[in-house]
Design an enzyme around this catalytic site. Structure first.
Site, PDB file in Angstrom:
ATOM      1  N   CYS A   1      -0.034   3.240   3.515  1.00 57.34           N
ATOM      2  CA  CYS A   1       0.347   2.806   4.862  1.00 57.34           C
ATOM      3  C   CYS A   1       1.442   1.743   4.887  1.00 57.34           C
ATOM      4  O   CYS A   1       1.971   1.418   5.951  1.00 57.34           O
ATOM      5  CB  CYS A   1      -0.875   2.300   5.630  1.00 57.34           C
ATOM      6  SG  CYS A   1      -1.472   0.677   5.085  1.00 57.34           S
TER       7      CYS A   1
ATOM      8  N   ASP B   1      23.223  -1.722 -16.371  1.00 56.75           N
ATOM      9  CA  ASP B   1      22.995  -2.846 -15.474  1.00 56.75           C
ATOM     10  C   ASP B   1      21.979  -3.788 -16.114  1.00 56.75           C
ATOM     11  O   ASP B   1      20.806  -3.439 -16.273  1.00 56.75           O
ATOM     12  CB  ASP B   1      22.468  -2.330 -14.132  1.00 56.75           C
ATOM     13  CG  ASP B   1      22.267  -3.429 -13.106  1.00 56.75           C
ATOM     14  OD1 ASP B   1      22.328  -4.619 -13.468  1.00 56.75           O
ATOM     15  OD2 ASP B   1      22.043  -3.094 -11.921  1.00 56.75           O
TER      16      ASP B   1
ATOM     17  N   CYS C   1      -5.652   0.180   5.793  1.00 58.08           N
ATOM     18  CA  CYS C   1      -6.105   1.581   5.818  1.00 58.08           C
ATOM     19  C   CYS C   1      -7.294   1.861   4.912  1.00 58.08           C
ATOM     20  O   CYS C   1      -7.843   2.961   4.923  1.00 58.08           O
ATOM     21  CB  CYS C   1      -4.957   2.516   5.443  1.00 58.08           C
ATOM     22  SG  CYS C   1      -4.460   2.410   3.702  1.00 58.08           S
TER      23      CYS C   1
ATOM     24  N   CYS D   1       0.831  -1.203   0.000  1.00 55.61           N
ATOM     25  CA  CYS D   1       0.000   0.000   0.000  1.00 55.61           C
ATOM     26  C   CYS D   1       0.865   1.253   0.000  1.00 55.61           C
ATOM     27  O   CYS D   1       1.696   1.433   0.898  1.00 55.61           O
ATOM     28  CB  CYS D   1      -0.920  -0.012   1.218  1.00 55.61           C
ATOM     29  SG  CYS D   1      -1.950   1.467   1.348  1.00 55.61           S
TER      30      CYS D   1
ATOM     31  N   CYS E   1      -6.473  -2.254   0.299  1.00 54.18           N
ATOM     32  CA  CYS E   1      -5.591  -2.393   1.453  1.00 54.18           C
ATOM     33  C   CYS E   1      -6.435  -2.773   2.668  1.00 54.18           C
ATOM     34  O   CYS E   1      -7.328  -2.007   3.066  1.00 54.18           O
ATOM     35  CB  CYS E   1      -4.841  -1.096   1.727  1.00 54.18           C
ATOM     36  SG  CYS E   1      -3.793  -1.189   3.209  1.00 54.18           S
TER      37      CYS E   1
END
Length: 421
Positions: free
Chosen positions: A201, A330, A223, A198, A220
């Site tokens: 939160c 990379d 929250c 989330c 979520c």
């Protein structure tokens, strides 16, 4: 002169030179666009979405400036606007559509003052150059929040990070796009996933289903953060090109066009006539063989192009891995790609590019058994690799080429004799 000497598309150098003469050039040109500038930002899908939106606006009768070559840093943006201006720097266009590198978006908002920002997605990309997804999204949010209330934000509801960004903007006008097609859910969340926690939160999100990477329908449990409802019902819309990621590109451009006041009929009429940008599901006829180029520059994008390949009946694939500046130096990201799916289906896999042996090693370790039924061909020379791949492609099948960005430019030059920069 750059074009006349066949040295490239002249998509960056003019802006670089002009910027030295007038540092405020981007702002001065942006102020002349009659109806405003549209910025298209995100990790994947910028070029296709920008081109589709441009075709919609042009079908409606508007004159549009556009950085069509994909040069999405500041010099490229200036060059695109300069190209549409006259010798004394006067710009006579209705809109400008500028795809913008996700890392420079915050820097260009103040001088450009866009009318609309299209926020597509955020994935890990070029690990040696960019920070984590959360870092980039926070920089976006801080910069966008300073824009005037009339600014329009079109955000991807299925990407938790982008959705949360849109929900936090209290001053600007925000609309969302996303999928409503559970039949396209993946069986499981892929290995190459970035944002399953989330953004509000930090708790793990509960997913009803995922479409690709971390993009899907979620809530979520801690929250209450949840996905915003998209403006358009995706199930009622056709898509441009192949692949589920192109359904997102369709919906993104269509939602933006509607926010700009374009009627739905015009948008729908544009879809069947759309031609892809170079390297983005572009199809060519080479020596009587059908070739499809699928740009594959990061884990999520490559997993989606692999999905396109494995859903076809074609059994020859060329993978080209480069590690130049535009690609990111990379290449460890290839170990987050589900190459096992390519190996499992068998057929011929040809590998080439600057990091040919890295890709060959990744495919070697993708075998689940020593008796895997696939033919791996390693060829350092790209032109020879193309010849080998075409030779192994039957007349009734398509050769799929999965290149990184600079590899895609090399492939197109080798196949068509035209250089793009």
């Amino acid at each position: 002169m750059v074009r006349s000497l066949r040295l490239g598309a002249a998509s960056v150098l003019p802006g670089s030179l002009a910027r030295r003469i007038e540092p405020r050039l981007l702002q001065l040109l942006s102020q002349q666009v009659k109806n405003g500038i549209i910025l298209v930002a995100g990790t994947n899908g910028k070029t296709t979405t920008s081109l589709f939106l441009r075709e919609i606006l042009e079908r409606q009768g508007y004159c549009v400036a556009h950085n069509a070559t994909g040069a999405n840093l500041e010099n490229g943006l200036m060059t695109a606007l300069m190209e549409s201006s006259n010798l004394v720097g006067k710009l006579d266009v209705d809109y400008a559509i500028l795809e913008v590198d996700e890392n420079i978006l915050p820097r260009v908002l103040a001088p450009i003052q866009p009318k609309l920002i299209l926020c597509l997605n955020l994935f890990r990309d070029q690990l040696d150059r960019y920070g984590e997804v959360d870092t980039i999204s926070k920089r976006w949010a801080r910069a966008i929040a300073t824009l005037p209330p009339e600014t329009i934000i079109v955000a991807n509801a299925d990407d938790p990070t982008i959705c949360h960004l849109g929900q936090q903007l209290s001053q600007q006008r925000v609309s969302f796009f996303g999928l409503n097609e559970p039949e396209h859910y993946l069986e499981a969340i892929p290995h190459a996933v970035d944002s399953i926690y989330c953004p509000k939160c930090g708790h793990a999100l509960n997913y009803k289903g995922v479409y690709l990477s971390h993009m899907g329908e979620y809530t979520c449990p801690s929250c209450g953060f949840t996905r915003s409802e998209p403006t358009l019902n995706s199930a009622t819309w056709p898509q441009i090109l192949i692949g589920l990621y192109n359904k997102y590109n369709t919906l993104a451009a269509a939602t933006a066009a509607i926010e700009l006041g374009i009627n739905e009929a015009t948008i729908r009429e544009t879809i069947p006539n759309f031609q892809p940008a170079f390297g983005r599901a572009e199809e060519l006829k080479i020596n009587g063989k059908q070739v499809r180029i699928l740009l594959s520059k990061n884990p999520v994008g490559t997993n989606e192009t692999i999905r396109v390949v494995t859903q076809s009946s074609d059994k020859t694939t060329l993978l080209v891995l480069n590690d130049r500046i535009q690609d990111g130096e990379d290449v460890s990201w290839i170990w987050d790609v589900d190459t096992e799916k390519l190996v499992e289906r068998g057929g011929t896999l040809v590998v080439s590019g600057d990091r040919v042996y890295d890709m060959a090693l990744r495919l070697h370790y993708s075998q689940k058994t020593a008796e895997s039924n696939f033919n791996l061909i390693v060829e350092e020379d790209l032109r020879q690799a193309l010849a080998i791949a075409l030779e192994h492609t039957p007349d009734n099948e398509t050769l799929h080429i999965l290149p990184t960005y600079t590899a895609m430019l090399d492939v197109r030059e080798a196949l068509t004799g035209k250089k793009i920069r």
